[in-house]
Design a protein around this motif. Structure first.
Motif, PDB file in Angstrom:
ATOM      1  N   GLU A 167       0.595  13.348 -11.408  1.00  0.00           N
ATOM      2  CA  GLU A 167       0.549  14.624 -12.126  1.00  0.00           C
ATOM      3  C   GLU A 167       1.939  15.140 -12.486  1.00  0.00           C
ATOM      4  OE1 GLU A 167      -1.774  17.346  -9.854  1.00  0.00           O
ATOM      5  OE2 GLU A 167      -3.673  16.391 -10.403  1.00  0.00           O
ATOM      6  N   LYS A 168       2.983  14.404 -12.077  1.00  0.00           N
ATOM      7  CA  LYS A 168       4.344  14.854 -12.345  1.00  0.00           C
ATOM      8  C   LYS A 168       5.039  14.029 -13.419  1.00  0.00           C
ATOM      9  CE  LYS A 168       4.451  15.691  -7.359  1.00  0.00           C
ATOM     10  NZ  LYS A 168       4.986  15.200  -6.070  1.00  0.00           N
ATOM     11  N   LEU A 169       4.553  12.798 -13.653  1.00  0.00           N
ATOM     12  CA  LEU A 169       5.208  11.902 -14.603  1.00  0.00           C
ATOM     13  C   LEU A 169       4.236  11.449 -15.686  1.00  0.00           C
ATOM     14  CD1 LEU A 169       7.146   9.574 -12.099  1.00  0.00           C
ATOM     15  CD2 LEU A 169       8.076  11.513 -13.374  1.00  0.00           C
ATOM     16  N   PRO A 170       4.734  11.035 -16.869  1.00  0.00           N
ATOM     17  CA  PRO A 170       3.856  10.495 -17.918  1.00  0.00           C
ATOM     18  C   PRO A 170       3.164   9.217 -17.448  1.00  0.00           C
ATOM     19  CG  PRO A 170       6.060  10.972 -18.770  1.00  0.00           C
ATOM     20  CD  PRO A 170       6.146  11.093 -17.287  1.00  0.00           C
ATOM     21  N   ARG A 171       1.997   8.934 -18.027  1.00  0.00           N
ATOM     22  CA  ARG A 171       1.236   7.747 -17.647  1.00  0.00           C
ATOM     23  C   ARG A 171       2.059   6.475 -17.808  1.00  0.00           C
ATOM     24  NH1 ARG A 171      -4.506   6.079 -17.806  1.00  0.00           N
ATOM     25  NH2 ARG A 171      -4.564   3.816 -18.191  1.00  0.00           N
ATOM     26  N   GLU A 172       2.870   6.404 -18.886  1.00  0.00           N
ATOM     27  CA  GLU A 172       3.669   5.204 -19.128  1.00  0.00           C
ATOM     28  C   GLU A 172       4.655   4.946 -17.980  1.00  0.00           C
ATOM     29  OE1 GLU A 172       3.449   7.793 -21.210  1.00  0.00           O
ATOM     30  OE2 GLU A 172       1.937   6.935 -22.580  1.00  0.00           O
ATOM     31  N   LYS A 173       5.230   6.013 -17.452  1.00  0.00           N
ATOM     32  CA  LYS A 173       6.189   5.875 -16.354  1.00  0.00           C
ATOM     33  C   LYS A 173       5.481   5.403 -15.082  1.00  0.00           C
ATOM     34  CE  LYS A 173      10.170   6.315 -14.271  1.00  0.00           C
ATOM     35  NZ  LYS A 173      11.243   5.316 -14.502  1.00  0.00           N
ATOM     36  N   ILE A 174       4.269   5.927 -14.838  1.00  0.00           N
ATOM     37  CA  ILE A 174       3.494   5.499 -13.669  1.00  0.00           C
ATOM     38  C   ILE A 174       3.159   4.017 -13.780  1.00  0.00           C
ATOM     39  CG2 ILE A 174       1.310   5.791 -12.436  1.00  0.00           C
ATOM     40  CD1 ILE A 174       3.241   8.089 -12.008  1.00  0.00           C
ATOM     41  N   GLU A 175       2.714   3.579 -14.975  1.00  0.00           N
ATOM     42  CA  GLU A 175       2.388   2.167 -15.176  1.00  0.00           C
ATOM     43  C   GLU A 175       3.615   1.295 -14.951  1.00  0.00           C
ATOM     44  OE1 GLU A 175       0.839   1.965 -19.097  1.00  0.00           O
ATOM     45  OE2 GLU A 175      -1.138   2.791 -18.575  1.00  0.00           O
ATOM     46  N   GLU A 176       4.762   1.759 -15.438  1.00  0.00           N
ATOM     47  CA  GLU A 176       6.001   0.994 -15.291  1.00  0.00           C
ATOM     48  C   GLU A 176       6.369   0.840 -13.810  1.00  0.00           C
ATOM     49  OE1 GLU A 176      10.738   1.762 -16.077  1.00  0.00           O
ATOM     50  OE2 GLU A 176       9.294   2.684 -17.474  1.00  0.00           O
ATOM     51  N   GLU A 177       6.290   1.910 -13.051  1.00  0.00           N
ATOM     52  CA  GLU A 177       6.661   1.849 -11.636  1.00  0.00           C
ATOM     53  C   GLU A 177       5.686   0.979 -10.837  1.00  0.00           C
ATOM     54  OE1 GLU A 177       7.600   5.449  -9.642  1.00  0.00           O
ATOM     55  OE2 GLU A 177       8.874   6.231 -11.263  1.00  0.00           O
ATOM     56  N   LEU A 178       4.396   1.017 -11.189  1.00  0.00           N
ATOM     57  CA  LEU A 178       3.425   0.164 -10.495  1.00  0.00           C
ATOM     58  C   LEU A 178       3.691  -1.312 -10.783  1.00  0.00           C
ATOM     59  CD1 LEU A 178       0.122   2.221 -10.975  1.00  0.00           C
ATOM     60  CD2 LEU A 178       1.332   1.807  -8.831  1.00  0.00           C
ATOM     61  N   ARG A 179       4.021  -1.639 -12.032  1.00  0.00           N
ATOM     62  CA  ARG A 179       4.310  -3.035 -12.374  1.00  0.00           C
ATOM     63  C   ARG A 179       5.575  -3.522 -11.676  1.00  0.00           C
ATOM     64  NH1 ARG A 179       2.517  -1.124 -17.658  1.00  0.00           N
ATOM     65  NH2 ARG A 179       0.419  -1.954 -18.053  1.00  0.00           N
ATOM     66  N   GLU A 180       6.542  -2.616 -11.492  1.00  0.00           N
ATOM     67  CA  GLU A 180       7.770  -2.989 -10.772  1.00  0.00           C
ATOM     68  C   GLU A 180       7.483  -3.365  -9.325  1.00  0.00           C
ATOM     69  OE1 GLU A 180      10.404   0.290 -11.200  1.00  0.00           O
ATOM     70  OE2 GLU A 180      10.961  -0.194 -13.276  1.00  0.00           O
ATOM     71  N   LEU A 181       6.358  -2.860  -8.804  1.00  0.00           N
ATOM     72  CA  LEU A 181       5.948  -3.195  -7.434  1.00  0.00           C
ATOM     73  C   LEU A 181       5.147  -4.493  -7.383  1.00  0.00           C
ATOM     74  CD1 LEU A 181       4.863   0.358  -6.169  1.00  0.00           C
ATOM     75  CD2 LEU A 181       6.941  -0.888  -5.555  1.00  0.00           C
ATOM     76  N   GLY A 182       4.952  -5.129  -8.543  1.00  0.00           N
ATOM     77  CA  GLY A 182       4.211  -6.385  -8.592  1.00  0.00           C
ATOM     78  C   GLY A 182       2.722  -6.217  -8.771  1.00  0.00           C
ATOM     79  N   VAL A 183       2.277  -5.027  -9.172  1.00  0.00           N
ATOM     80  CA  VAL A 183       0.847  -4.772  -9.391  1.00  0.00           C
ATOM     81  C   VAL A 183       0.463  -5.296 -10.773  1.00  0.00           C
ATOM     82  CG1 VAL A 183      -0.947  -2.991  -9.530  1.00  0.00           C
ATOM     83  CG2 VAL A 183       0.957  -2.732  -7.911  1.00  0.00           C
ATOM     84  N   PHE A 242       0.815  -1.218   0.000  1.00  0.00           N
ATOM     85  CA  PHE A 242       0.000   0.000   0.000  1.00  0.00           C
ATOM     86  C   PHE A 242       0.853   1.275   0.000  1.00  0.00           C
ATOM     87  CE2 PHE A 242      -2.518   3.242   2.403  1.00  0.00           C
ATOM     88  CZ  PHE A 242      -3.442   3.494   1.401  1.00  0.00           C
ATOM     89  N   ALA A 243       1.803   1.374   0.942  1.00  0.00           N
ATOM     90  CA  ALA A 243       2.623   2.582   1.041  1.00  0.00           C
ATOM     91  C   ALA A 243       3.446   2.823  -0.231  1.00  0.00           C
ATOM     92  CB  ALA A 243       3.523   2.525   2.273  1.00  0.00           C
ATOM     93  N   PRO A 244       4.157   1.797  -0.784  1.00  0.00           N
ATOM     94  CA  PRO A 244       4.901   2.039  -2.027  1.00  0.00           C
ATOM     95  C   PRO A 244       4.001   2.459  -3.198  1.00  0.00           C
ATOM     96  CG  PRO A 244       5.662   0.031  -0.977  1.00  0.00           C
ATOM     97  CD  PRO A 244       4.446   0.460  -0.239  1.00  0.00           C
ATOM     98  N   VAL A 245       2.782   1.879  -3.272  1.00  0.00           N
ATOM     99  CA  VAL A 245       1.843   2.272  -4.338  1.00  0.00           C
ATOM    100  C   VAL A 245       1.446   3.729  -4.174  1.00  0.00           C
ATOM    101  CG1 VAL A 245      -0.488   1.928  -5.243  1.00  0.00           C
ATOM    102  CG2 VAL A 245       0.990  -0.045  -4.816  1.00  0.00           C
ATOM    103  N   CYS A 246       1.227   4.163  -2.921  1.00  0.00           N
ATOM    104  CA  CYS A 246       0.867   5.561  -2.660  1.00  0.00           C
ATOM    105  C   CYS A 246       1.963   6.511  -3.126  1.00  0.00           C
ATOM    106  CB  CYS A 246       0.598   5.770  -1.169  1.00  0.00           C
ATOM    107  SG  CYS A 246      -0.976   5.097  -0.597  1.00  0.00           S
ATOM    108  N   VAL A 247       3.214   6.115  -2.920  1.00  0.00           N
ATOM    109  CA  VAL A 247       4.336   6.952  -3.359  1.00  0.00           C
ATOM    110  C   VAL A 247       4.293   7.143  -4.875  1.00  0.00           C
ATOM    111  CG1 VAL A 247       6.854   7.080  -3.555  1.00  0.00           C
ATOM    112  CG2 VAL A 247       5.800   6.341  -1.410  1.00  0.00           C
ATOM    113  N   VAL A 248       3.977   6.068  -5.609  1.00  0.00           N
ATOM    114  CA  VAL A 248       3.893   6.148  -7.075  1.00  0.00           C
ATOM    115  C   VAL A 248       2.684   6.977  -7.495  1.00  0.00           C
ATOM    116  CG1 VAL A 248       3.631   4.829  -9.211  1.00  0.00           C
ATOM    117  CG2 VAL A 248       5.063   3.936  -7.357  1.00  0.00           C
ATOM    118  N   VAL A 249       1.529   6.736  -6.870  1.00  0.00           N
ATOM    119  CA  VAL A 249       0.311   7.473  -7.224  1.00  0.00           C
ATOM    120  C   VAL A 249       0.493   8.968  -6.990  1.00  0.00           C
ATOM    121  CG1 VAL A 249      -2.128   7.817  -6.616  1.00  0.00           C
ATOM    122  CG2 VAL A 249      -1.210   5.507  -6.872  1.00  0.00           C
TER     123      VAL A 249
END
Length: 514
Positions: free
Chosen positions: A285-301, A274-281
């Motif tokens: 508004e600061k990063l492109p959608r593709e970068k957000i998706e990439e970081e979420l998948r790196e967390l195993g989402v 939960f906490a790491p996902v919150c950091v990405v979320v």
């Protein structure tokens, strides 16, 4: 033979004694040399170009006072200032700028800071909050309670001389929590505290973001309902109105961490993520959608969960939220009540529901909010929310807690952009006292003391200057009046008072001067 043997034994004993004395003397010299080098290092660290004489020159260049003396055990190093100055003159001028990311506060900047802090302090006090403070230097453990937070990579941290891990505080909330735990059962609840303190973060600098800044915090302990959040938002909007900022200039985004928790639970994502996902979320508004998706998948989402998270955080009304997670969800109930209270306080037009606001710190548990510049030119102005689980993370008993942090850097930029920052180029001196002759200097000191006793701020001219210089000085310090002491006027028991706004002059009896 007996005499010869005795003589031999005495010779051997004498030789052994001499050897021991030589060894002892060598050890003593070595210790003195080490001590002398340490003294020299300390002196050079504090006085560029200075050198300290060795210990054998005791009483000539260096004098140490024991802890039984009158100076509390301090060691004093005496250096010839003329020689030190001569050596310094041969060196290149030191870098006159403060360390990167930090600021100096010369008088004009200090007047601006005092004005801003005055508004922070007055606003907190009209809401009934008590002021506190804590050390800038804290135990590192206080800020590394949970791994993975971005803030742990931004600490100014080190081991002190006692080999303890310490850090310059990056924010005030953990220090506040430590003090609350320290109070224990003696703390009367609810408690409403505020602070204005310096914070340090080693991060990339942008406009309104420095590595050193001051932060205004207001926190409430012991209130579990959103009434506490509503009160804090009222304080923030009151401050904005006091400095001339309107709801057309600034808005406050509001959401709830419980919303994201509900979405993650639906997709089977465990609480540890939960906490790491919150950091990405928080970066949506600061990063492109593709970068957000990439970081979420790196967390195993999973891909399905990524789409669900992005869909949920794109909502812009509480009604949309209610349709997604239902009217009985805690996030929906809390937000509805908060907007109801905002109507009652009269600041509803400042609030904007934005589901992607989660705040980057791991300790938030409920309502979160963030002040923003509606023109979109500045980073977040302030932010905060509920953090009911922080005391437990520090080893104490959890208490309902909510608060906000409001930095000094971004609001200054905003006030300058809007033309709302007052002019601080001049000081706040009310009277300038100027003797028109050296013989009148004691009289001028008497007049200055009388005015200061009456509550006036007074600049007394301390040197023999011409009248033209004195009036220019009065303009520089922003004086309202010039008090002139002339021979004839003083003999008659008068001083001459010149009002710099009206340019009128009048003689005033000394006893009537105030």
């Amino acid at each position: 033979r007996t005499t010869a043997r005795s003589t031999a034994r005495r010779a051997r004993a004498s030789s052994t004694m001499r050897a021991r004395l030589v060894a002892s003397s060598a050890r003593l010299c070595a210790r003195r040399a080490v001590r002398a080098r340490r003294e020299c290092a300390r002196a050079c660290a504090t006085t560029p170009g200075a050198r300290v004489a060795p210990r054998r020159a005791w009483g000539t260049r260096t004098r140490a006072t024991s802890s039984r003396g009158g100076d509390g055990g301090r060691t004093t190093t005496t250096v010839d200032p003329t020689r030190a100055s001569e050596r310094g003159a041969k060196r290149a001028t030191i870098d006159l700028q403060p360390p990167k990311g930090t600021r100096d506060f010369p008088p004009e900047e200090m007047r601006q800071r005092s004005w801003l802090f005055g508004h922070f302090r007055e606003c907190a006090k009209v809401f009934g909050f008590d002021e506190f403070d804590a050390p800038v230097l804290e135990s590192e453990e206080l800020f590394t309670r949970k791994a993975g937070e971005e803030i742990t990579t931004q600490l100014y941290n080190f081991s002190d001389k006692g080999d303890r891990r310490v850090a310059l505080r990056p924010e005030l909330t953990p220090s506040f929590a430590r003090l609350i735990l320290q109070q224990g059962k003696s703390l009367a609840l609810p408690a409403k505290w505020f602070a204005i303190g310096q914070c340090w973060r080693y991060e990339r600098m942008t406009r309104g973001r420095r590595r050193e800044h001051y932060q205004w915090n207001m926190d409430i302990v012991g209130v579990s309902g959103v009434e506490a959040e509503a009160e804090l938002l009222a304080a923030i909007t009151t401050f904005f109105k006091r400095v001339g900022v309107t709801s057309a200039d600034v808005g406050i985004k509001v959401s709830s961490r419980k919303l994201l928790q509900e979405v993650l639970t639906r997709f089977g994502i465990d609480s540890e993520s939960f906490a790491p996902v919150c950091v990405v979320v928080d970066k949506i508004e600061k990063l492109p959608r593709e970068k957000i998706e990439e970081e979420l998948r790196e967390l195993g989402v999973s891909d399905e969960a990524v789409e669900g998270i992005l869909a949920a955080t794109s909502m812009r009304t509480v009604e949309e939220l209610e349709a997604l997670i239902g009217p009985d969800a805690e996030a929906v109930k809390d937000l509805k009540k908060l907007f109801e209270y905002a109507d009652a306080y009269g600041y509803r037009d400042w609030l904007v529901f934005d589901a992607c606001v989660v705040r980057g710190l791991a300790y938030y548990t409920g309502i979160v909010f963030e002040g923003f510049d509606r023109a979109g030119e500045l980073r977040a102005i302030c932010g905060g929310g509920r953090y009911d689980m922080l005391l437990g993370a520090l080893g104490g008993e959890n208490q309902p807690m909510v608060g906000f942090g409001f930095g000094d850097a971004v609001i200054v930029e905003l006030l300058k952009d809007k033309g709302l920052m007052p002019d601080f180029s001049k000081g706040d001196v009310q009277d300038l006292v100027f003797p028109l002759g050296e013989s009148l200097r004691p009289a001028a000191m008497r007049v200055a003391a009388q005015l200061r006793d009456a509550g006036r701020t007074v600049d007394l001219i301390l040197e023999d200057k011409k009248a033209k210089w004195a009036f220019k000085q009065a303009e520089r310090v922003g004086a309202q009046r010039v008090i002139l002491l002339g021979e004839k006027e003083w003999e008659a028991g008068n001083v001459r008072v010149k009002d710099l706004a009206s340019r009128e002059e009048v003689d005033v009896k000394l006893e009537d001067l105030k």
